[in-house]
Scaffold this active site. Structure first.
Site, PDB file in Angstrom:
ATOM      1  N   ASP A 136     -82.195 -36.653 -14.380  1.00 46.80           N
ATOM      2  CA  ASP A 136     -81.513 -37.819 -13.838  1.00 46.80           C
ATOM      3  C   ASP A 136     -80.012 -37.568 -13.762  1.00 46.80           C
ATOM      4  O   ASP A 136     -79.467 -36.722 -14.485  1.00 46.80           O
ATOM      5  CB  ASP A 136     -81.775 -39.046 -14.714  1.00 46.80           C
ATOM      6  CG  ASP A 136     -83.233 -39.491 -14.676  1.00 46.80           C
ATOM      7  OD1 ASP A 136     -83.939 -39.122 -13.721  1.00 46.80           O
ATOM      8  OD2 ASP A 136     -83.655 -40.186 -15.616  1.00 46.80           O
ATOM      9  N   LYS A 137     -79.336 -38.338 -12.932  1.00 49.45           N
ATOM     10  CA  LYS A 137     -77.909 -38.139 -12.690  1.00 49.45           C
ATOM     11  C   LYS A 137     -77.098 -38.116 -13.987  1.00 49.45           C
ATOM     12  O   LYS A 137     -76.273 -37.230 -14.202  1.00 49.45           O
ATOM     13  CB  LYS A 137     -77.390 -39.239 -11.767  1.00 49.45           C
ATOM     14  CG  LYS A 137     -75.898 -39.146 -11.462  1.00 49.45           C
ATOM     15  CD  LYS A 137     -75.457 -40.246 -10.506  1.00 49.45           C
ATOM     16  CE  LYS A 137     -73.958 -40.159 -10.222  1.00 49.45           C
ATOM     17  NZ  LYS A 137     -73.517 -41.207  -9.258  1.00 49.45           N
TER      18      LYS A 137
END
Length: 329
Positions: A136-137
């Site tokens: 995830d970011k």
């Protein structure tokens, strides 16, 4: 660069034909077709269901690596943990998106890889050159990049049979107290499309879902006992899996407001892919790496936890004993 294949047996779909020839999943063939890289007798293939006849010539072009980002945007300091002709292991910084998507406007990890001129696999299409798995970011830590198509195929298979995996560090609100395994069906949250959900937590049970399983162990409580450093190991790789599983037991990763964290709003999600293991796709050797925690998470840990305890519980041998694992034997 072009690969050529001659068709000897008729009435076979082109995606099936290429999947068998290249020994890769059909969805990767779909990416190649979508990006106009597959040809039948010199004409672009439009869909995976096109039927082949005896004598057809199928060709595949290697895509050209291009980035739409400006060079100044791509001058990022990303640590290389390991590199050889087949694989590349990076320590992904927080706030960096792995690959492009319609909603992504900023430079991605794939853009950086192209800018740096790395040789990358092309099996997952133009947007995901070399990407075997993702983070995830806001999640930081270990990520493996495939530099050849053969490496990509073999590493993808290892993700499926779990001979490749990661151990994560996370800081959570509250306490876990003891080792815990969470198994559930996960689905897209019907009330918020940005989230996933444990089906046991919603009334609507007929949503499309996939099985998920995670193991969690407590490592150290914070000085004021209202937080805990934990480790997590995944047996499946679903979107937001760690975050969903913790939310389902009313625990939240520090900084994860999407899944219910109610504390400070100036922190990123305190989740880091810390240990990674896999079998080298060329040599067959078992590989194991520890990937350093970033300064923001390390500073938060040092401010809220006993440093001597942290030094002990973040040793790889300690974590592996907690899970009673044999992944690296």
């Amino acid at each position: 660069m072009k690969q050529l294949f001659q068709v000897y047996h008729p009435n076979k779909r082109i995606d099936t034909f290429l999947s068998q020839k290249l020994e890769i999943p059909k969805n990767q063939i779909t990416h190649l077709i979508k990006n106009s890289l597959v040809f039948i007798n010199g004409k672009p293939c439009k869909k995976g269901g096109e039927a082949l006849i005896a004598g057809d010539e199928v060709s595949i072009l290697e895509p050209v690596l291009q980035s739409s980002s400006k060079p100044s945007q791509l001058d990022m300091n990303i640590s290389i943990i390991y590199e050889d002709p087949q694989v590349l292991i990076l320590n992904k910084p927080p706030f960096l998106v792995v690959h492009d998507a319609p909603s992504v406007k900023e430079p991605t990890l794939v853009d950086w890889l192209k800018f740096k001129g790395f040789s990358l696999s092309t099996l997952s299409g133009e947007e995901r050159f070399g990407i075997v798995h993702r983070l995830d970011k806001e999640t930081s830590g270990a990520i493996v990049i495939a530099k050849t198509n053969d490496a990509h195929t073999k590493l993808s298979a290892q993700l499926q049979n779990r001979t490749m995996g990661r151990y994560y560090l996370a800081i959570i609100d509250g306490r876990l107290l003891q080792k815990k395994t969470i198994e559930c069906e996960m689905a897209r949250n019907p009330n918020n499309r940005l989230k996933m959900v444990n089906l046991d937590r919603v009334r609507q049970k007929n949503l499309p879902s996939r099985y998920s399983k995670s193991d969690f162990v407590p490592l150290a409580p914070s000085n004021n006992l209202n937080m805990e450093l934990i480790a997590a190991k995944l047996s499946t790789g679903r979107t937001h899996q760690i975050r969903v599983h913790l939310e389902s037991i009313s625990r939240h990763i520090i900084g994860d407001e999407l899944y219910g964290y109610k504390g400070r709003n100036d922190l990123r999600i305190m989740l880091h892919a810390y240990l990674i293991y896999f079998i080298h796709p060329h040599t067959g050797k078992k590989m194991f790496f520890k990937v350093p925690v970033f300064d923001d998470m390390l500073e938060f840990l040092n401010q809220n936890f006993d440093k001597a305890v942290l030094d002990e519980v973040t040793k790889e041998d300690f974590i592996l004993r907690c899970f009673d694992t044999h992944d690296f034997n």
